[in-house]
Design a protein around this motif. Structure first.
Motif, mmCIF file in Angstrom:
data_model
loop_
_atom_site.group_PDB
_atom_site.id
_atom_site.type_symbol
_atom_site.label_atom_id
_atom_site.label_comp_id
_atom_site.label_asym_id
_atom_site.label_seq_id
_atom_site.Cartn_x
_atom_site.Cartn_y
_atom_site.Cartn_z
ATOM 1 N N TYR A 282 4.823 53.613 19.073
ATOM 2 C CA TYR A 282 4.223 54.849 19.571
ATOM 3 C C TYR A 282 3.436 54.549 20.842
ATOM 4 O O TYR A 282 2.821 53.493 20.978
ATOM 5 N N ARG A 283 3.456 55.513 21.769
ATOM 6 C CA ARG A 283 2.748 55.323 23.038
ATOM 7 C C ARG A 283 1.305 55.777 22.978
ATOM 8 O O ARG A 283 0.394 55.058 23.349
ATOM 9 N N ALA A 284 1.086 56.994 22.550
ATOM 10 C CA ALA A 284 -0.272 57.548 22.546
ATOM 11 C C ALA A 284 -0.366 58.634 21.494
ATOM 12 O O ALA A 284 0.648 59.178 21.043
ATOM 13 N N LEU A 285 -1.593 58.938 21.121
ATOM 14 C CA LEU A 285 -1.833 60.013 20.174
ATOM 15 C C LEU A 285 -1.797 61.357 20.878
ATOM 16 O O LEU A 285 -2.214 61.464 22.033
ATOM 17 N N GLN A 286 -1.320 62.355 20.177
ATOM 18 C CA GLN A 286 -1.327 63.710 20.732
ATOM 19 C C GLN A 286 -2.764 64.218 20.787
ATOM 20 O O GLN A 286 -3.545 63.999 19.855
ATOM 21 N N VAL A 287 -3.124 64.862 21.895
ATOM 22 C CA VAL A 287 -4.481 65.382 22.060
ATOM 23 C C VAL A 287 -4.726 66.466 21.018
ATOM 24 O O VAL A 287 -3.942 67.400 20.880
ATOM 25 N N HIS A 288 -5.818 66.313 20.277
ATOM 26 C CA HIS A 288 -6.148 67.263 19.219
ATOM 27 C C HIS A 288 -6.947 68.432 19.794
ATOM 28 O O HIS A 288 -7.671 68.285 20.775
ATOM 29 N N PHE A 289 -6.804 69.591 19.148
ATOM 30 C CA PHE A 289 -7.549 70.773 19.594
ATOM 31 C C PHE A 289 -9.051 70.511 19.611
ATOM 32 O O PHE A 289 -9.763 70.964 20.522
ATOM 33 N N LEU A 290 -9.554 69.791 18.615
ATOM 34 C CA LEU A 290 -10.992 69.497 18.566
ATOM 35 C C LEU A 290 -11.430 68.647 19.764
ATOM 36 O O LEU A 290 -12.538 68.802 20.268
ATOM 37 N N GLY A 291 -10.538 67.746 20.193
ATOM 38 C CA GLY A 291 -10.851 66.938 21.375
ATOM 39 C C GLY A 291 -10.987 67.796 22.618
ATOM 40 O O GLY A 291 -11.888 67.593 23.435
ATOM 41 N N LYS A 292 -10.089 68.792 22.750
ATOM 42 C CA LYS A 292 -10.185 69.712 23.889
ATOM 43 C C LYS A 292 -11.446 70.564 23.792
ATOM 44 O O LYS A 292 -12.113 70.824 24.806
ATOM 45 N N ALA A 293 -11.786 70.999 22.573
ATOM 46 C CA ALA A 293 -13.005 71.787 22.387
ATOM 47 C C ALA A 293 -14.238 70.968 22.727
ATOM 48 O O ALA A 293 -15.192 71.473 23.330
#
Length: 199
Positions: free
Chosen positions: A121-132
């Motif tokens: 795997y390359r990277a984790l998908q950005v989570h909504f909480l991270g954007k918030a």
């Protein structure tokens, strides 16, 4: 085939907005630490927050999402946060322990990278909480800048609201980091299950 070519696009409007945000990072630091032009620095932060919201809207509305966009958009967000907390700390607007808490979260999440690479795997998908969390911090920092103007009529109000956004932002930032642990465990578990079926 068209979906693959769409994913590989570089010069989309969202990507251009993200590039412009990246170019604004050194300008922001210069404004804060050089001439100490807080008004221009705050305006740049507001513009960065607005373009961050706008590029996401455009990407979804006009199907301009791309692989590059998923990399540079969060990268620009993180660089603005790092540049801002560095500038605020050097100007003694925020304490260094706050810098340590935010950077500690980044090191915590970065520690997953070798495990992800091991399983392809390359990277984790950005989570909504991270954007918030990022949104809260991007609201907080201009307010903390304004709060540092001791004696101004707006300083106390900005200090209270700015720290409220900071607490929420940092809390959500770490919450998202802990959710990444769950995501990593799920990805690793899935990868191990695939390996076991091949053996």
């Amino acid at each position: 085939m068209s979906e693959i070519s769409a994913e590989d696009r570089v010069w989309t409007i969202p990507n251009i907005l993200s590039f412009l945000r990246l170019l604004g990072v050194p300008v922001f630091l210069w404004l804060v630490l050089g001439p100490k032009a807080d008004g221009w620095a705050i305006a740049l932060l507001i513009a960065a927050a607005f373009t961050d919201w706008l590029d996401g809207k455009i990407a979804r509305a006009f199907n301009q999402t791309s692989r590059l966009g998923r990399i540079i958009d969060p990268a620009a967000d993180k660089l603005y946060v790092f540049a801002t907390i560095l500038g605020l700390a050097l100007r003694e607007v925020i304490p260094w322990w706050l810098v340590a808490i935010i950077l500690g979260r980044e090191l915590f999440v970065a520690s997953f990278a070798p495990i992800l690479r091991k399983y392809g795997y390359r990277a984790l998908q950005v989570h909504f909480l991270g954007k918030a969390a990022m949104a809260n911090l991007m609201y907080a920092f201009p307010l903390l800048f304004l709060a540092s103007h001791t004696g101004a009529w707006y300083a106390e109000f900005c200090r209270v609201v700015g720290w409220a956004f900071t607490v929420w932002g940092v809390g959500l930032y770490w919450w998202a980091g802990l959710l990444y642990v769950v995501q990593v465990r799920q990805l690793v578990g899935a990868a191990k299950a695939v390996q076991n079926t091949k053996e």
